[in-house]
Every structure is written in C-alpha cells, then in structure tokens.
Motif scaffolding. Structure first.
Motif, short mmCIF file in Angstrom:
data_model
loop_
_atom_site.label_atom_id
_atom_site.label_comp_id
_atom_site.label_asym_id
_atom_site.label_seq_id
_atom_site.Cartn_x
_atom_site.Cartn_y
_atom_site.Cartn_z
N GLU A 356 36.61 60.53 47.32
CA GLU A 356 37.40 60.38 48.54
C GLU A 356 37.14 59.02 49.19
OE1 GLU A 356 36.75 63.64 51.16
OE2 GLU A 356 37.50 65.15 49.73
N TRP A 357 35.89 58.58 49.20
CA TRP A 357 35.55 57.26 49.74
C TRP A 357 36.28 56.16 48.97
CZ3 TRP A 357 33.06 53.40 46.90
CH2 TRP A 357 32.71 52.24 47.62
N PHE A 358 36.25 56.26 47.65
CA PHE A 358 36.85 55.22 46.81
C PHE A 358 38.37 55.19 46.98
CE2 PHE A 358 38.39 53.30 42.88
CZ PHE A 358 37.56 52.20 42.77
N PHE A 359 39.00 56.37 46.97
CA PHE A 359 40.46 56.41 47.10
C PHE A 359 40.89 55.89 48.48
CE2 PHE A 359 44.56 58.32 48.06
CZ PHE A 359 45.26 58.06 46.89
N LYS A 360 40.13 56.23 49.51
CA LYS A 360 40.45 55.75 50.85
C LYS A 360 40.38 54.23 50.90
CE LYS A 360 39.40 56.67 55.73
NZ LYS A 360 39.43 55.28 56.18
N LYS A 361 39.39 53.66 50.21
CA LYS A 361 39.27 52.21 50.13
C LYS A 361 40.55 51.60 49.54
CE LYS A 361 35.17 50.44 51.35
NZ LYS A 361 34.99 49.20 52.13
N ILE A 362 41.03 52.20 48.45
CA ILE A 362 42.23 51.69 47.79
C ILE A 362 43.45 51.87 48.69
CG2 ILE A 362 43.77 52.00 45.81
CD1 ILE A 362 41.37 52.88 44.20
N LYS A 363 43.58 53.05 49.28
CA LYS A 363 44.75 53.36 50.11
C LYS A 363 44.82 52.50 51.36
CE LYS A 363 44.91 56.93 52.74
NZ LYS A 363 44.95 58.27 53.37
N ASP A 364 43.67 52.11 51.87
CA ASP A 364 43.63 51.35 53.12
C ASP A 364 43.82 49.85 52.92
OD1 ASP A 364 43.28 53.71 54.44
OD2 ASP A 364 41.14 53.45 54.82
N GLY A 365 44.44 49.47 51.81
CA GLY A 365 44.78 48.07 51.61
C GLY A 365 43.85 47.30 50.70
N ASN A 366 42.88 47.98 50.09
CA ASN A 366 41.93 47.28 49.22
C ASN A 366 42.23 47.50 47.74
OD1 ASN A 366 40.04 46.27 51.31
ND2 ASN A 366 39.74 48.45 51.72
N HIS A 367 43.47 47.86 47.43
CA HIS A 367 43.82 48.16 46.04
C HIS A 367 43.68 46.94 45.14
CE1 HIS A 367 47.49 46.84 48.05
NE2 HIS A 367 47.91 46.40 46.88
N MET A 368 43.86 45.76 45.68
CA MET A 368 43.76 44.55 44.86
C MET A 368 42.32 44.25 44.46
SD MET A 368 46.78 43.80 44.22
CE MET A 368 46.41 42.32 43.27
N LEU A 369 41.34 44.94 45.09
CA LEU A 369 39.96 44.77 44.66
C LEU A 369 39.78 45.21 43.21
CD1 LEU A 369 37.88 45.97 47.76
CD2 LEU A 369 38.04 43.64 46.84
N LEU A 370 40.59 46.19 42.78
CA LEU A 370 40.53 46.63 41.38
C LEU A 370 40.95 45.50 40.45
CD1 LEU A 370 41.87 50.31 41.11
CD2 LEU A 370 39.68 49.44 40.30
N ALA A 371 42.10 44.91 40.74
CA ALA A 371 42.59 43.81 39.92
C ALA A 371 41.61 42.63 39.96
CB ALA A 371 43.97 43.37 40.40
N ASP A 372 41.04 42.37 41.14
CA ASP A 372 40.09 41.26 41.30
C ASP A 372 38.84 41.51 40.46
OD1 ASP A 372 39.09 38.83 42.58
OD2 ASP A 372 37.70 40.18 43.61
N TYR A 373 38.37 42.78 40.44
CA TYR A 373 37.18 43.10 39.65
C TYR A 373 37.46 42.89 38.16
CZ TYR A 373 33.31 45.59 37.51
OH TYR A 373 32.21 45.88 36.74
N ILE A 374 38.60 43.37 37.70
CA ILE A 374 38.95 43.25 36.28
C ILE A 374 39.04 41.79 35.88
CG2 ILE A 374 40.76 43.70 34.57
CD1 ILE A 374 41.40 46.28 36.16
N ALA A 375 39.60 40.97 36.77
CA ALA A 375 39.72 39.54 36.47
C ALA A 375 38.37 38.84 36.51
CB ALA A 375 40.68 38.88 37.48
N ARG A 376 37.49 39.26 37.44
CA ARG A 376 36.19 38.60 37.61
C ARG A 376 35.20 39.00 36.51
NH1 ARG A 376 33.36 38.64 43.44
NH2 ARG A 376 35.41 37.73 43.90
N TYR A 377 35.28 40.25 36.04
CA TYR A 377 34.35 40.73 35.01
C TYR A 377 35.12 41.27 33.82
CZ TYR A 377 31.32 40.72 39.15
OH TYR A 377 30.64 40.38 40.29
N PRO A 378 35.76 40.40 33.04
CA PRO A 378 36.63 40.86 31.94
C PRO A 378 35.87 41.49 30.77
CG PRO A 378 36.40 38.48 31.89
CD PRO A 378 35.74 38.93 33.15
#
Length: 573
Positions: A356-378
C-alpha cells in the motif's frame, strides 16, 4: 469461385487455433487427399438439409453449414467414406439421422466446440422446439451482427436470446438515440452485452450511464474519429474501454477521464492495457485506484515492468523509505533481500507488507521514479553466493524441476539469495502444485507477508496437497475455534495428521475440560506437537487416571477406524 475454396485457409487457421484447446473429431475414415472434398460436400449437404428439409431461411442455413466445422467432422466420421458416393451417402445420413440443430447452431455462432455439449437444452433437438432462441439470433444478424460473434452475447448474457424480435429491435434502435450508427451499436453490444437486456434485468440506470459515458467519449471527445468504420474495429475499441469499466463500477463517472486521455486507446493494444492493469492490481489495492493511476499517468504504459532486474534495498531507498523502516526490512525480511525481476515487484512489496505504501507513492505522482530507477540501474548484479548456487542447480539432472521451484519462490517475492536456494530441498512438488497449496493458505485469510514468513521458517507446510491443507485449516477454525494467528505463530501444526493425531487429541482435551480437569499444564501447541510418550506424561500430571481413558477410549477409537491393532506411530503428513 466456390465459396468453400475461400474458406479453406480460414479452416486451417481454425484447426491451428483449437488444436490444443479442443479435442477435435477425427476424419480417420477419410484419406487425407479427400478431406477437403469431404468437408465441402458435407457443408453443402448440411446447408441444403437445413434449408430444404428443416425450412430455415437459406442465409441462416448457410451460416450454420459454413461455420459448424467440428460438428461436421463429427458427422462425417459416422459415414463410410467413398469419394464417388460420399455426397449422396451424407445426404441420406442426414435424412434418416436428424441432427441436433442446437449443437451446430451454438458452434456456428462462435462458441468453443468443447463447451457446446454443456449448453444444449434438454429434450430439444429442433429449432421448432425453441423458436425464440433462433429468432433472436436472426434478428441480431439482420441488424448487422456477424453471425460468428453472436456466441459472445450468448456466453455473457444468454437471456438476450430469450427476448423476442420486437424487444431486441426496440433496444437496438434506442441506442441510436445517443447518436450512434448501427456499426457503433454492434461494437458496443459485443463488448458490453448487458446493454441489450431490459432495464429491469440490470441495476437501475446502469445502462443509461454507460451509454452516456460512451457518447461523451466517442462523440464529444472525438475518439470515434480514430476508429475505422467496421464492426471489428469498434468491437476492439470498446473492449479496450471495458478493461477500465470492469475496474471501476462507477459508470457515468469515467467518461470524462477516459475522454481526456483518449490517446491511450489509440496507441495501445488491448493486451498491453490488460497486462498493465493486471500488474498493478497485484498490489492488492482497490481496482478503481488502478484505473485512475493508468488513465492519469499514461507514461506507465511505456515502461517495461517485466524484464528489468532491481535490487530491493536500492529500490526502497530510491522511493524514499525511512532509515528506521529500512533497518526493520533488513532485519526481518532477509528472505526478500537481493535482486528480483520487475515482473515480481508487486509480490515483493506484499512480502514486505509495503504494497500500500509503494502503490500510494506511485499514485501520488512518483510513478516516474520507476522509470528513473530502471534507467539509473540497468544491470543489477546478483549475489555471488546465489550465482554459485544457481550454477550447481543447473548442473543437476533435476535442474528443470528445481528451477521451477526457484521461480515459484521468486514469484512470491523471495529474493535471489542463498536462503531461497537452501529452501529448495525442503519443498516437494512442482511449481504448479506449490502455487496451488500457497493459494489455498492465502484463501484462509492469512496475510501475504505472514504466509511468506511461514514458508521461510517452515517450508514443509507446502508439502501437502491443497485438500489436506484446507481440511486442517477448516478444522482449526471451525471445530477448535483457534484463530489463524495461532496457525501463523505455530505453522508446524499443519504438519500433523488430522485424523490420527489432531482430532483425537483435541477431543481428549475437550473431554478433560468437560470433566473439570485443568488443562493449563499444556497448550494446544504442546498437545499436538508432543510425541506419544511426552503427551501421555503431560496428561498423567493432570490426573493419574487420564492416560487410561486416552488409551482405552480415544486412541482405541482411532485405531479401530483405521482397522489397526497394537501400537501405531502417530505420524505427520
């Protein structure tokens, strides 16, 4: 050109599509070189039989004759084949062996052949015995519905085929009042079959709210301009919309949100939308929240959430988990540590209790953190000890079986670490069987993260079939009145045999309590877990005569029920 010759490629595609899902009738009596000929003649004969003998209009008879291929193969198999006489032999067979018209009808409207037998009405073989059903199909076909797609309507809402022609035409023409043409109406009905039902058959206002939404989406926001003018294209587009309407029951409120993000439905295929929806639903959150997330954050659809590998601690740090919580995760959830595939991320978070914590993070506008992580640590590196364990597994004869069990653990959220490797020897069964047993315990309302912890500490709880696990959980809950918390704190209780240990000892416990004897000298845990010698010693401390009653009454009854005599070692499953 003969119509059948145009259909041969379609027939080959049909065979390829259904070969593994449906056990087709065989044409063993017909030489391979004559099978196309036999099918063509059988189609013509069936069409002629339905039209000339059974008095069906030719158009509908032809639809059935051309599209009931499996049923035709079954009929051909009943006729001795000889190329010069086959046409007459098959026609004669139909004259003297009337077919079940509902069987060929259901297959012809696109229903899977293996399911047809379950749908056949009892004691009816002719359309004349159920005129309404066939008339409904004809009415829909006359409106423009493709005959082979009518099965979608029947399987979703069979009561549609209990409506007369006047009712159906009134419903269909009523949809045009929203501004839709015939093709659009057909596409909507195929994707949302319930709209054809009378208002009294569905929740009040549900149909009107949906149609108002679709009018807003297709006409006011202009999504209809991007749909080609054929039934298949409109059906496909409406199926994409239904993906989100199935998530959010508030029909009448999604229209504007979908309309403002209509590009999603232009750019992405239904399969891509379904995959992303399923992915985020696995976080265990409300479905309407998933719908809103994807519609409001369409960038998520571009992300590869399957193949990239992530490191659990790095990802949690990247998303801003507090230092205190990070320490708790590291201390308590060693089985989740290490790397894993992004495809398993939802269950990783559930195994940590952070979904629930993680999904709330994504829903509250932090969804691009996923893409940023994938790009930063390929390229995240696996633990060296895990790599060595994996190398050993791959060198074994049982590597396929062990890799299957390992993938089962990783799919639960266990990390790529030595703990996961070491658990493999304690798990018995295929990955499919282990999944079934895990899901069985999950259905008993044990929290996902707690259940993963139970698998970590006592993996043998998954070494029993699902039926046995379900029987034990039901007994603990319904008969013993113990809470599931007790199973969670003492999962090894699931090891023991229900009939020859748990039940007799619990009944003996109830007997002692009924006699007013104190049972405080042992817990349920010790009552079940202790071997026979220790158990008897404990009950002796309660009352010197208690062991006598145990052996003569309770244990004797169990031995007799198994047809045994003398001593018997009480076992675990």
């Amino acid at each position: 050109m003969n119509l059948f010759l145009l259909q041969v490629p379609m027939f080959s595609l049909f065979l390829r599509r259904h070969f593994f899902s449906t056990k087709l009738p065989t044409l063993s009596k017909v030489p391979t070189r004559h099978r196309t000929f036999a099918l063509r003649e059988a189609q013509n004969a069936l069409t002629d039989y339905l039209h000339a003998t059974r008095c069906l209009p030719f158009t509908y008879a032809e639809h059935i004759g051309n599209k009931a291929l499996c049923s035709l193969m079954s009929l051909i198999a009943k006729v001795d084949f000889s190329a010069p006489t086959f046409s007459k032999s098959f026609q004669k067979f139909l004259r003297y062996h009337p077919i079940n018209e509902f069987e060929v009808f259901f297959e012809s409207i696109g229903i899977e052949y293996s399911m047809v037998s379950e749908l056949l009405p009892r004691d009816k073989v002719f359309f004349s015995e159920d005129v309404i059903l066939f008339d409904a199909a004809c009415t829909l076909c006359d409106f423009g519905f493709p005959w082979e797609k009518l099965g979608l309507l029947y399987m979703a809402e069979s009561s549609i085929f209990g409506m007369n022609a006047e009712q159906l035409n009134r419903r269909l023409c009523g949809f045009k009042g929203f501004g839709f043409g015939s093709v659009e109406v057909i596409g909507i009905c195929l994707a949302f079959p319930f709209v054809l039902l009378e208002e009294g058959q569905v929740r009040a206002g549900r149909i009107e709210r949906l149609l108002s939404d679709l009018k807003l989406i297709f006409l006011d926001f202009g999504l209809g301009r991007f749909v080609e003018g054929d039934v298949d294209s409109w059906h496909d587009m409406c199926r994409k919309l239904r993906v989100f309407y199935d998530l959010d029951s508030r029909k009448g409120e999604l229209g504007e949100l979908i309309g403002r993000h209509k590009s999603i439905f232009i750019e992405y295929r239904e399969e891509e939308l379904v995959n992303k929806v399923d992915y985020f639903c696995r976080f265990g959150v409300k479905k309407e929240e998933v719908a809103q997330l994807i519609l409001q954050c369409p960038e998520i659809l571009k992300m590869d959430l399957e193949k990239p590998v992530f490191n659990v601690m790095k990802l949690l740090t990247h998303f801003g988990l507090s230092t205190e919580d990070m320490e708790e995760v590291s201390r308590s959830y060693g089985h989740v540590m290490g790397t894993n595939k992004m495809a398993n991320l939802p269950n990783v978070m559930k195994a940590l209790g952070l979904q629930e914590w993680f999904f709330k993070k994504i829903k509250d506008g932090n969804h691009m953190l996923l893409a940023d992580y994938i790009a930063r640590y390929p390229k995240e590196e696996q633990d060296l000890d895990y790599q060595e364990g994996l190398r050993i597994i791959r060198s074994l004869k049982t590597r396929v079986h062990n890799i299957g069990k390992l993938n089962f653990l990783l799919g639960l959220g266990f990390g790529e670490n030595t703990l996961s490797i070491n658990l493999l020897n304690h798990l018995h069964g295929t990955s499919t069987e282990l999944h079934e047993r895990f899901d069985c315990l999950l259905r008993s309302k044990i929290e996902f993260s707690r259940l993963c912890m139970m698998v970590r500490t006592t993996p043998r709880i998954l070494n029993q079939n699902s039926e046995t696990i379900e029987q034990k959980v039901n007994f603990f809950h319904q008969e013993m009145g113990t809470t599931l918390n007790h199973v969670e704190t003492f999962p090894a209780i699931l090891y023991y045999h229900l009939e020859d240990r748990i039940i007799p000892r619990y009944r003996f416990h109830k007997w002692l309590s009924g006699k007013g004897l104190s049972c405080k000298k042992y817990s349920i845990r010790s009552m079940i877990a202790n071997n026979e010698k220790k158990f008897v010693a404990r009950v002796f401390k309660i009352h010197p005569a208690a062991p006598k009653h145990w052996f003569e009454r309770f244990r004797h009854e169990i031995m007799a029920s198994f047809g045994l005599s003398g001593t018997k070692r009480f076992r675990r499953d």
